[in-house]
Write an enzyme that holds these catalytic residues in place. Sequence first.
Site, mmCIF file in Angstrom:
data_model
loop_
_atom_site.group_PDB
_atom_site.id
_atom_site.type_symbol
_atom_site.label_atom_id
_atom_site.label_comp_id
_atom_site.label_asym_id
_atom_site.label_seq_id
_atom_site.Cartn_x
_atom_site.Cartn_y
_atom_site.Cartn_z
ATOM 1 N N LYS A 1 0.821 -1.216 0.000
ATOM 2 C CA LYS A 1 0.000 0.000 0.000
ATOM 3 C C LYS A 1 0.855 1.266 0.000
ATOM 4 C CE LYS A 1 -2.266 0.360 3.745
ATOM 5 N NZ LYS A 1 -1.256 1.177 4.452
ATOM 6 N N THR B 1 3.988 1.466 -0.850
ATOM 7 C CA THR B 1 4.747 1.457 -2.102
ATOM 8 C C THR B 1 3.934 2.053 -3.238
ATOM 9 O OG1 THR B 1 5.967 -0.509 -1.386
ATOM 10 C CG2 THR B 1 5.950 -0.036 -3.747
ATOM 11 N N ARG C 1 2.389 8.647 6.923
ATOM 12 C CA ARG C 1 2.673 8.602 8.364
ATOM 13 C C ARG C 1 4.158 8.303 8.591
ATOM 14 N NH1 ARG C 1 -0.716 3.815 10.203
ATOM 15 N NH2 ARG C 1 -0.146 3.177 8.106
ATOM 16 N N LYS D 1 7.373 -6.398 11.085
ATOM 17 C CA LYS D 1 6.837 -5.802 9.867
ATOM 18 C C LYS D 1 7.906 -5.063 9.057
ATOM 19 C CE LYS D 1 2.975 -2.824 8.415
ATOM 20 N NZ LYS D 1 3.670 -1.637 7.892
ATOM 21 N N ALA E 1 -3.265 1.696 12.761
ATOM 22 C CA ALA E 1 -4.672 1.607 12.347
ATOM 23 C C ALA E 1 -5.414 0.469 13.028
ATOM 24 C CB ALA E 1 -4.764 1.449 10.836
ATOM 25 N N PHE F 1 -3.144 -0.464 7.234
ATOM 26 C CA PHE F 1 -3.719 -1.807 7.123
ATOM 27 C C PHE F 1 -4.853 -1.839 6.099
ATOM 28 C CE2 PHE F 1 -1.902 -2.305 11.561
ATOM 29 C CZ PHE F 1 -0.838 -3.078 11.135
ATOM 30 N N PHE G 1 3.361 -8.539 -9.528
ATOM 31 C CA PHE G 1 4.538 -9.374 -9.297
ATOM 32 C C PHE G 1 4.905 -10.097 -10.590
ATOM 33 C CE2 PHE G 1 3.426 -8.464 -5.031
ATOM 34 C CZ PHE G 1 4.464 -8.841 -4.197
ATOM 35 N N TRP H 1 6.936 -0.862 -7.829
ATOM 36 C CA TRP H 1 8.027 -1.464 -7.074
ATOM 37 C C TRP H 1 9.234 -1.682 -7.975
ATOM 38 C CZ3 TRP H 1 10.937 -5.942 -7.316
ATOM 39 C CH2 TRP H 1 11.697 -6.249 -6.177
#
Length: 557
Positions: free
Chosen positions: A72, A74, A95, A106, A274, A302, A382, A410
Amino acid sequence: MYKTDIEIAKEAVMKPIGEVAAKLGITSDELELYGKYKAKLSDELWDRIKNNEDGKLILVTAINPTPAGEGKTTVTVGLGEAFNRLGKKAVIALREPSLGPCFGIKGGAAGGGYAQVVPMEDLNLHFTGDFHAITSANNLLSALLDNHIKQGNTLGIDTNQIVWKRCLDMNDRILRNVVVGLGAAADGVVREDHFVITVASEIMAVLCLADDMKDLKERLARIVVAYNFEGKPVTAGDLNAVGSMAALLKDAIKPNLIQTLENSPAIVHGGPFANIAHGCNSVRATKTALKLADYVITEAGFGADLGAEKFFDIKCRMAGLKPAAVVLVATIRALKYNGGADKKELGNENMEALKKGIVNLEKHIENLKQYGVPVVVTLNKFVSDTEAELGFVKSFCEERGCDFELAEVWEKGGLGGEELAKKVINTIETKESNYAPIYSDELSIKEKIEAICTRIYGADGADFSPAADKAIKKIEELGFGSFPVCMAKTQYSLSDNASLLGRPKGFRVTVREAYVSAGAGFVVALTGSIMTMPGLPKTPAAFSIDVDDNGDIVGLF
């Protein structure tokens, strides 16, 4: 062999932050520099731009997170880069990362691949000291509270009804429940105490929802720290704590400016989780961004059941924000995981698992449409994704009235997000946003919780423990019943049970605890086994982080 995020970040050619700021019309006199590549935006800047017309606000959210990854942040960063590549005046509003997940499981929160904000190591660690200031202000209030009790307790504080907790920006489960004041009489009054992680603290929420210093101080004054022997609330204002707390937060309230790998501007400020807080960057950062740019791309933490719900029902409601569009991020891998595919097999084509797991995406689309905001679905692509899988998801989304586009940010940075950016711009220009929260202020707290549980999570209803029942009744008696609700829930499932993937049905949500964050202006409802102080995993990310002989940080991701 792909490079790691930190390897890519180290190769970035950053521009002095003054040059980045100039893209938004910010002068050097309106920056407060933290070295070459970081700066805070001054009060003088806001005074100059506050009457500018607002740009368009775009929210980036996602399906429920899985071990397969969604990307998200990214996509948020890559989309901002893409807007700038298309010649649009755009800024990203993110954030700040917490040290807890950075050293836990994470990892960091600076984006990934060629869609990152930099300096990545600074952002993921101490940055400009905002979280240290928030932690200090929180614990100053704790110290003043305990000192007041020790020095005679003229406010009649009932030590069995202290609700204020100390905080630390670290995953440290042993601090969840502690005893303080042990030792001699001079060491204070013995009582049970607790810690929360800094990003779950009310000071974090207050900072992120305050418009300015005056608003910040008014919110700080309203914070309920305890109840007296008559059952009435005792506030930070009663403890005469507001001025000194505000002094610690004087600089922290100012938004931070950094840049992406492609030198696009990024305003990064605040960091509430979140799953246990409201999950959005600061109102001040978002409003500043809207005055500086034609397009503002922001994210909420999230899945959309948490971050987006709180963005719409708490942040936008309180701040008067009107989002123009929402981008919903998913991956083929995550959808197959939701459909029961083994984590080790996610790189293989599996149409059956994809068809089963796409119901998670379907529910999030339905949820976002309830807010009246146009939806664009994107797949963070991907290499292992097949044409059949991509085509299936595209058709699925378009059949439900959503625009769709792939994101390859990405791997390709802004270039890989140009088609998505064009799609978002077209959506904004051709579809009207009729944003509205899903519940009104007039509903009772239980009715608000029921609305979120049934309409967003898909539950049959909500059940309340005796403790939660009693707490909600008291909150309403104290006059806080009009507040919105901030749900604390697992991020891994639409339900309050982390193991229920896909689109669970036939379940109820259990609210075990509730309390008011009077300064922030919302009521927190804790569900399931969610913790406000996380713990470290057996093999924390901290094991891989080091500093090499050249003084460079390695192993951060």
